[in-house]
Scaffold this motif. Structure first.
Motif, PDB file in Angstrom:
ATOM      1  N   ARG A  24       5.801  -1.291   8.196  1.00 47.24           N
ATOM      2  CA  ARG A  24       5.785  -0.802   6.814  1.00 47.24           C
ATOM      3  C   ARG A  24       6.531  -1.747   5.872  1.00 47.24           C
TER       4      ARG A  24
ATOM      5  N   TYR B   7       7.136   3.112  -4.010  1.00 41.95           N
ATOM      6  CA  TYR B   7       7.434   2.380  -2.782  1.00 41.95           C
ATOM      7  C   TYR B   7       8.885   2.609  -2.380  1.00 41.95           C
ATOM      8  N   GLY B   8       9.183   2.388  -1.115  1.00 43.80           N
ATOM      9  CA  GLY B   8      10.566   2.288  -0.698  1.00 43.80           C
ATOM     10  C   GLY B   8      11.086   0.893  -0.994  1.00 43.80           C
TER      11      GLY B   8
ATOM     12  N   GLN C  30       0.838  -1.180   0.000  1.00 47.92           N
ATOM     13  CA  GLN C  30       0.000   0.000   0.000  1.00 47.92           C
ATOM     14  C   GLN C  30       0.883   1.243   0.000  1.00 47.92           C
ATOM     15  N   PRO C  31       0.313   2.429  -0.263  1.00 47.44           N
ATOM     16  CA  PRO C  31       1.122   3.648  -0.204  1.00 47.44           C
ATOM     17  C   PRO C  31       1.876   3.741   1.119  1.00 47.44           C
ATOM     18  N   GLY C  32       3.171   4.007   1.033  1.00 46.90           N
ATOM     19  CA  GLY C  32       4.012   4.075   2.218  1.00 46.90           C
ATOM     20  C   GLY C  32       4.728   2.784   2.548  1.00 46.90           C
ATOM     21  N   SER C  33       4.395   1.703   1.837  1.00 49.71           N
ATOM     22  CA  SER C  33       5.067   0.425   2.091  1.00 49.71           C
ATOM     23  C   SER C  33       6.522   0.474   1.644  1.00 49.71           C
ATOM     24  N   VAL C  34       7.327  -0.354   2.300  1.00 47.59           N
ATOM     25  CA  VAL C  34       8.726  -0.510   1.930  1.00 47.59           C
ATOM     26  C   VAL C  34       8.948  -1.990   1.591  1.00 47.59           C
TER      27      VAL C  34
ATOM     28  N   ASP D 143       9.370  -3.093  11.946  1.00 49.70           N
ATOM     29  CA  ASP D 143       8.657  -1.994  11.293  1.00 49.70           C
ATOM     30  C   ASP D 143       7.543  -2.562  10.420  1.00 49.70           C
TER      31      ASP D 143
END
Length: 353
Positions: A140, A85-86, A59-63, A138
Motif C-alpha cells: 500500500r 490517502y494515508g 489509488q484509494p487505500g494508498s499510503v 507493505d
C-alpha cells in the motif's frame, strides 16, 4: 473573489518584498509561504501526487510515504488529508517540534529516525533506508521520492520561474537555495532556455555535500544535503555561495527586526545574496536587478532560530549580540564559486512536457 474546494488549490504566486532598506542592497524576495501548507514545497508535493495519480500508482487505500525535514511533509500531510490517502513522514531530530505536531494534526504518521547505520550517509541516508524498508513490507505504501522525482523540479519550471520572469523582465541575477535542488533546477533550466543572460547563483549551507564540500553538522532544516542530490545538474548553475549557519540566524533576526518573520532557508539565501551583491555593486554604472526566493515563513522556527537560548547554545553568545541594525549587514559568507556552463542537452530540455 477566489473560491476553492481543496486546500492545495490556493497559492499566492506574485508577492515580492523589496529588501533594500533591510540589507542595504537591491534585492527582491519572492514570498512562497502564503498557502495552506505554508511553504514552496506545496508546488512539488502537488506535482508529484498528481503525476502518481495519472500513472495509477496512487489509488484509494494508498499510503504516501516520504522522507522530509519538514515542509514537504506538511504539504503532503495536507494533500493526503484532502484526498483521503494515508501519509507517513520519515524525518529526523532536526525537524521542528511545531512541524511534527502540525503533520500529526493533519492526520499523518511521523517517524523520527535517530540512529545512523552509515556515518557517510548520515541521518538522510538512515531516513531513506527506513522508507525503503516500509515500502518493501507493505504494497500500500508509495514513496514519491522527492530526491529523484522529476516532477519536483518541473513544478518550478512551470510555475516559479515564469512568475519571476513576468515581474522582472530585466532580471540580472537569481539566487536560489539548494536543498533537494528541485526549486534550483526548475528555475535554472527555465531561465537557461528562455533568458540565458540571467545569472543563476546557488546558495548552500556550510556542511552540505551537495556541491562537493565536506560534510559537517547542520542544525537548521531546509537547505543542504547529506548526500549529493540526484536532481542536481551543475551545468545550469553559474556560481555557488556557501553560508555559515550563524549567518543564517543573523539574517533571520535582521529581517524579523524589520517585521518580516521568515524561516531558516530564507535567512540562508538572503545572507548569501547580500554577500554576493556586496561584491558586485559596480555593474557598469547600472544597478543590478536581483531576486531570491523565501521558501517559507518563520512561525515553525520559533523554538529554534528565534529562540535566544537555542541560538546561544548552538552558535555562541556573540551571534545575536553582534546584530547591529544601524550598521551594514555582515557579508561574511564564503566567496562565490564559479560553476562552468555547458550547452543545454536538447533531450533533457524535451523532458519538460
Amino acid at each position: 473573489m477566489t473560491v476553492i474546494s481543496q486546500p492545495h488549490e490556493y497559492n499566492q504566486h506574485d508577492l515580492f518584498i523589496d529588501l533594500r532598506s533591510v540589507i542595504g542592497h537591491p534585492l527582491f524576495l519572492k514570498v512562497e509561504g502564503l498557502n495552506f501548507a505554508g511553504s514552496v514545497k506545496l508546488k512539488a508535493a502537488s506535482g508529484m501526487v498528481a503525476a502518481a495519480e495519472r500513472e495509477g500508482r496512487l489509488q484509494p487505500g494508498s499510503v504516501i510515504v516520504e522522507s522530509s525535514s519538514g515542509n514537504l511533509g506538511v504539504a503532503l500531510s495536507m494533500i493526503a488529508a484532502s484526498k483521503g490517502y494515508g501519509f507517513l513522514c520519515v524525518t529526523d531530530p532536526r525537524c521542528n517540534l511545531q512541524t511534527r505536531l502540525l503533520m500529526e494534526a493533519l492526520g499523518a504518521e511521523v517517524h523520527v529516525v535517530t540512529e545512523v547505520a552509515d556515518p557517510a550517509r548520515g541521518l538522510l541516508g538512515a531516513r531513506m533506508d527506513y522508507v525503503r524498508a516500509r515500502c518493501a513490507a507493505d504494497p500500500r505504501y508509495l514513496w514519491l521520492n522527492q530526491y529523484e522525482n522529476q516532477n519536483n523540479w518541473q513544478a518550478h519550471y512551470r510555475q516559479t520561474a515564469p512568475a519571476i520572469a513576468r515581474q522582472f523582465p530585466e532580471l540580472d541575477v537569481l539566487f536560489v537555495g539548494a536543498g533537494t535542488t528541485g526549486t534550483l533546477m526548475g528555475c535554472a533550466r527555465w531561465f537557461r532556455e528562455h533568458r540565458p543572460s540571467v545569472r543563476i547563483v546557488a546558495v548552500d549551507v556550510v556542511g552540505s555535500v551537495s556541491f562537493g564540500g565536506p560534510a559537517s553538522t547542520r542544525m537548521i532544516p531546509g537547505l543542504g544535503m547529506g548526500v549529493r542530490p540526484p536532481l542536481l545538474n551543475e551545468s545550469y548553475v553559474d556560481e555557488l555561495v556557501m553560508v555559515e549557519e550563524a549567518d543564517t540566524v543573523r539574517a533571520c533576526h535582521r529581517l524579523a527586526r524589520r517585521g518580516f518573520l521568515f524561516g531558516g532557508s530564507t535567512g540562508t539565501v538572503v545572507s548569501g545574496a547580500t554577500s554576493w551583491l556586496a561584491r558586485h555593486e559596480e555593474n557598469g554604472g547600472r544597478e543590478l536587478t536581483a531576486v531570491t526566493i523565501a521558501p517559507d515563513l518563520g512561525e515553525r522556527y520559533l523554538d529554534t532560530v528565534y529562540q535566544p537560548n537555542w541560538v546561544q547554545d548552538i552558535y555562541g553568545d556573540d551571534v545575536l549580540r553582534s546584530l547591529d541594525l544601524d550598521a551594514a549587514p555582515a557579508t561574511a559568507a564564503l566567496p562565490p564559486i564559479p560553476v562552468p556552463r555547458v550547452p543545454i542537452d536538447a533531450a533533457v530540455a524535451s523532458n519538460v512536457a
